[in-house]
Design a protein around this motif. Structure first.
Motif, PDB file in Angstrom:
ATOM      1  N   LYS A  28      20.865  12.984 -35.906  1.00 35.41           N
ATOM      2  CA  LYS A  28      20.123  14.051 -34.997  1.00 35.41           C
ATOM      3  C   LYS A  28      18.448  14.005 -35.143  1.00 35.41           C
ATOM      4  N   VAL A  29      18.071  13.692 -36.368  1.00 31.86           N
ATOM      5  CA  VAL A  29      16.628  13.511 -36.553  1.00 31.86           C
ATOM      6  C   VAL A  29      16.038  12.344 -35.608  1.00 31.86           C
ATOM      7  N   GLN A  30      16.803  11.095 -35.676  1.00 34.88           N
ATOM      8  CA  GLN A  30      16.268   9.913 -34.850  1.00 34.88           C
ATOM      9  C   GLN A  30      16.776  10.145 -33.433  1.00 34.88           C
ATOM     10  N   ARG A  31      17.646  10.762 -33.138  1.00 30.29           N
ATOM     11  CA  ARG A  31      18.076  11.103 -31.665  1.00 30.29           C
ATOM     12  C   ARG A  31      17.130  11.947 -31.042  1.00 30.29           C
ATOM     13  N   ASP A  32      16.971  13.087 -31.394  1.00 34.31           N
ATOM     14  CA  ASP A  32      15.694  13.949 -30.861  1.00 34.31           C
ATOM     15  C   ASP A  32      14.442  13.392 -30.690  1.00 34.31           C
ATOM     16  N   ASN A  33      13.921  12.154 -31.573  1.00 31.41           N
ATOM     17  CA  ASN A  33      12.999  11.475 -31.424  1.00 31.41           C
ATOM     18  C   ASN A  33      12.932  10.381 -30.312  1.00 31.41           C
ATOM     19  N   ILE A  34      14.097  10.000 -30.183  1.00 31.98           N
ATOM     20  CA  ILE A  34      14.336   8.790 -29.142  1.00 31.98           C
ATOM     21  C   ILE A  34      14.262   9.595 -27.698  1.00 31.98           C
ATOM     22  N   LEU A  35      14.846  10.822 -27.566  1.00 32.03           N
ATOM     23  CA  LEU A  35      14.826  11.482 -26.479  1.00 32.03           C
ATOM     24  C   LEU A  35      13.336  11.829 -26.022  1.00 32.03           C
ATOM     25  N   GLN A  36      12.806  12.485 -27.090  1.00 31.47           N
ATOM     26  CA  GLN A  36      11.330  12.810 -26.837  1.00 31.47           C
ATOM     27  C   GLN A  36      10.450  11.565 -26.090  1.00 31.47           C
ATOM     28  N   VAL A  37      10.834  10.324 -27.006  1.00 30.94           N
ATOM     29  CA  VAL A  37       9.991   9.315 -26.646  1.00 30.94           C
ATOM     30  C   VAL A  37      10.329   8.651 -25.211  1.00 30.94           C
ATOM     31  N   THR A  38      11.505   8.909 -24.704  1.00 29.55           N
ATOM     32  CA  THR A  38      12.087   8.032 -23.527  1.00 29.55           C
ATOM     33  C   THR A  38      12.237   9.044 -22.215  1.00 29.55           C
ATOM     34  N   HIS A  39      12.184  10.354 -22.530  1.00 29.47           N
ATOM     35  CA  HIS A  39      12.171  11.222 -21.216  1.00 29.47           C
ATOM     36  C   HIS A  39      10.976  12.141 -21.040  1.00 29.47           C
ATOM     37  N   VAL A  40      10.978  12.355 -19.920  1.00 23.25           N
ATOM     38  CA  VAL A  40       9.823  13.227 -19.597  1.00 23.25           C
ATOM     39  C   VAL A  40       9.875  14.686 -20.012  1.00 23.25           C
ATOM     40  N   PRO A  41       8.558  15.069 -20.436  1.00 22.91           N
ATOM     41  CA  PRO A  41       8.560  16.258 -21.286  1.00 22.91           C
ATOM     42  C   PRO A  41       9.305  17.579 -21.018  1.00 22.91           C
ATOM     43  N   ALA A  42       9.408  17.830 -19.618  1.00 23.59           N
ATOM     44  CA  ALA A  42       9.968  18.690 -19.104  1.00 23.59           C
ATOM     45  C   ALA A  42      11.311  18.951 -19.418  1.00 23.59           C
ATOM     46  N   VAL A  43      12.099  17.983 -19.627  1.00 21.59           N
ATOM     47  CA  VAL A  43      13.461  18.041 -19.988  1.00 21.59           C
ATOM     48  C   VAL A  43      13.918  17.826 -21.114  1.00 21.59           C
ATOM     49  N   VAL A  44      12.960  17.313 -22.064  1.00 20.32           N
ATOM     50  CA  VAL A  44      13.561  17.004 -23.509  1.00 20.32           C
ATOM     51  C   VAL A  44      14.115  18.248 -24.454  1.00 20.32           C
ATOM     52  N   SER A  45      13.437  19.433 -24.177  1.00 20.65           N
ATOM     53  CA  SER A  45      14.372  20.379 -25.230  1.00 20.65           C
ATOM     54  C   SER A  45      15.709  20.598 -24.756  1.00 20.65           C
TER      55      SER A  45
ATOM     56  N   ASP B 213       2.490   6.375 -18.564  1.00 23.59           N
ATOM     57  CA  ASP B 213       3.740   5.572 -18.897  1.00 23.59           C
ATOM     58  C   ASP B 213       4.968   5.765 -18.140  1.00 23.59           C
ATOM     59  N   TRP B 214       5.941   4.923 -17.886  1.00 23.66           N
ATOM     60  CA  TRP B 214       7.136   5.511 -17.232  1.00 23.66           C
ATOM     61  C   TRP B 214       7.945   6.170 -18.268  1.00 23.66           C
ATOM     62  N   LYS B 215       8.786   7.356 -17.953  1.00 25.78           N
ATOM     63  CA  LYS B 215       9.686   8.043 -18.435  1.00 25.78           C
ATOM     64  C   LYS B 215      10.804   8.470 -17.627  1.00 25.78           C
ATOM     65  N   ILE B 216      11.781   8.739 -18.475  1.00 26.68           N
ATOM     66  CA  ILE B 216      13.167   8.890 -17.589  1.00 26.68           C
ATOM     67  C   ILE B 216      13.251  10.327 -17.231  1.00 26.68           C
ATOM     68  N   GLU B 217      13.385  10.313 -15.777  1.00 26.00           N
ATOM     69  CA  GLU B 217      13.539  11.940 -15.347  1.00 26.00           C
ATOM     70  C   GLU B 217      15.200  12.286 -15.325  1.00 26.00           C
ATOM     71  N   SER B 218      16.114  11.302 -14.983  1.00 24.19           N
ATOM     72  CA  SER B 218      17.331  11.487 -14.929  1.00 24.19           C
ATOM     73  C   SER B 218      18.025  10.085 -14.847  1.00 24.19           C
ATOM     74  N   SER B 219      19.392   9.904 -14.921  1.00 25.44           N
ATOM     75  CA  SER B 219      19.871   8.780 -14.983  1.00 25.44           C
ATOM     76  C   SER B 219      21.521   8.979 -14.734  1.00 25.44           C
ATOM     77  N   ALA B 220      22.005   7.730 -14.278  1.00 25.66           N
ATOM     78  CA  ALA B 220      23.653   7.796 -14.139  1.00 25.66           C
ATOM     79  C   ALA B 220      24.152   6.303 -14.493  1.00 25.66           C
ATOM     80  N   GLN B 221      25.453   6.141 -14.792  1.00 34.06           N
ATOM     81  CA  GLN B 221      26.112   4.991 -15.060  1.00 34.06           C
ATOM     82  C   GLN B 221      27.205   4.808 -14.430  1.00 34.06           C
ATOM     83  N   ALA B 222      27.526   3.364 -14.428  1.00 37.83           N
ATOM     84  CA  ALA B 222      28.941   3.018 -13.716  1.00 37.83           C
ATOM     85  C   ALA B 222      29.424   1.753 -14.483  1.00 37.83           C
ATOM     86  N   GLU B 223      30.775   1.639 -14.211  1.00 42.91           N
ATOM     87  CA  GLU B 223      31.367   0.465 -15.173  1.00 42.91           C
ATOM     88  C   GLU B 223      30.930  -0.979 -14.240  1.00 42.91           C
ATOM     89  N   GLY B 224      30.839  -1.986 -15.146  1.00 42.17           N
ATOM     90  CA  GLY B 224      30.715  -3.349 -14.685  1.00 42.17           C
ATOM     91  C   GLY B 224      29.073  -3.716 -14.261  1.00 42.17           C
TER      92      GLY B 224
END
Length: 288
Positions: free
Chosen positions: A141-158, A247-258
């Motif tokens: 949890k501690v490391q996950r919260d930090n990763i999310l904070q570093v990689t995403h735009v501040p408005a969506v982190v919490s 810096d570039w930060k993630i605002e949203s994302s999606a994923q697909a196979e292959g």
């Protein structure tokens, strides 16, 4: 990486039909009941029932919940807002050619930061963020919260941190072989590593970019007696990036196979060999 049809955050591993929970690496319905009974993970996902599906779901949850949060907030539009049409000219001399320009200026902990404010920098950021979000550290949890904070735009982190806490429930962690705090049993090595194969910009404006990252991943538990052996998965992550705080930060994302290649003829290594390799070989900072 998600292989095949692109899906937004919110597909559940269970079946081939479109639903609200897509997964990385083809996490689908399972057959062998695993530890943890039928307890769900807080998002409607039932415990995996064959080793391949369960193992794959480990890497899946990383971007899964982020997609749920952002898709619901933004109407499920994986393309994000503010992006312009795709640029006609690709970065570099060819699809796999490096630019020769150093795009990363620093690091925030173990995650690269200070990416260039251009197409090259967006691709580099997307690749490095995919690695961080697909790492074993996400199960703490501690490391996950930090990763999310570093990689995403501040408005969506919490809100994202709260959603992730629900997804990484004690029941879910137990089903992947970890204790309720994300710890690994004695004698075993938990593996969750994402390796970008390539990146592609599909849309970009001055302060926004959509980048696809084709990846392969290693997910599972290595060690004598493991019932969840480490397997390889293939998936494509689409990250909608925004230029925030220089810096570039993630605002949203999606994923697909292959896209998923045909498996080779390599003989599978022992659990000890896999554990030793994961612990002995470090990762990279990715640059376009």
């Amino acid at each position: 990486m998600s292989q095949g049809d692109e899906r937004g955050y919110g597909s559940e591993p269970g079946g081939r039909t479109e639903d609200a929970y897509s997964t990385l690496g083809g996490t689908r319905q399972t057959r062998t009941r695993l530890p943890g009974g039928d307890e769900g993970d807080g998002y409607g996902r039932r415990p995996a029932r064959n080793s391949r599906s369960l193992i794959m779901v480990v890497g899946v949850v990383v971007l899964l919940v982020a997609a749920i949060a952002f898709a619901n907030r933004g109407g499920g539009d994986a393309s994000g807002g503010g992006t312009a049409e795709k640029k006609p000219d690709a970065v570099g001399a060819g699809p796999t050619a490096a630019t020769g320009t150093k795009p990363v200026q620093g690091a925030d902990g173990t995650i690269a930061s200070g990416f260039a404010h251009d197409e090259q920098g967006a691709q580099s950021a997307a690749a490095n963020y995919a690695v961080a979000l697909g790492s074993a550290e996400m199960f703490d949890k501690v490391q996950r919260d930090n990763i999310l904070q570093v990689t995403h735009v501040p408005a969506v982190v919490s809100s994202l941190q709260a959603d992730m806490a629900k997804a990484y429930s004690p029941g879910f962690l137990a089903n992947v072989g970890l204790d309720e705090d994300g710890g690994t049993p004695t004698g075993l090595t938990f593996v969750s590593r994402t390796v970008p194969v390539g990146t592609k910009v599909t849309a970009q404006s001055e302060n926004a970019a959509t980048v696809e990252v084709w990846c392969t991943g290693l997910v599972g538990m290595a060690g004598e007696g493991s019932t969840k052996p480490v397997t390889a998965t293939w998936f494509t992550i689409t990250e909608n990036l925004k230029w925030v705080g220089n810096d570039w930060k993630i605002e949203s994302s999606a994923q697909a196979e292959g896209p998923t290649p045909v498996s080779g003829d390599n003989r599978a290594s022992t659990a000890d060999d896999i554990a030793g390799a994961v612990e002995g070989y470090g990762g990279f900072t990715y640059a376009r």
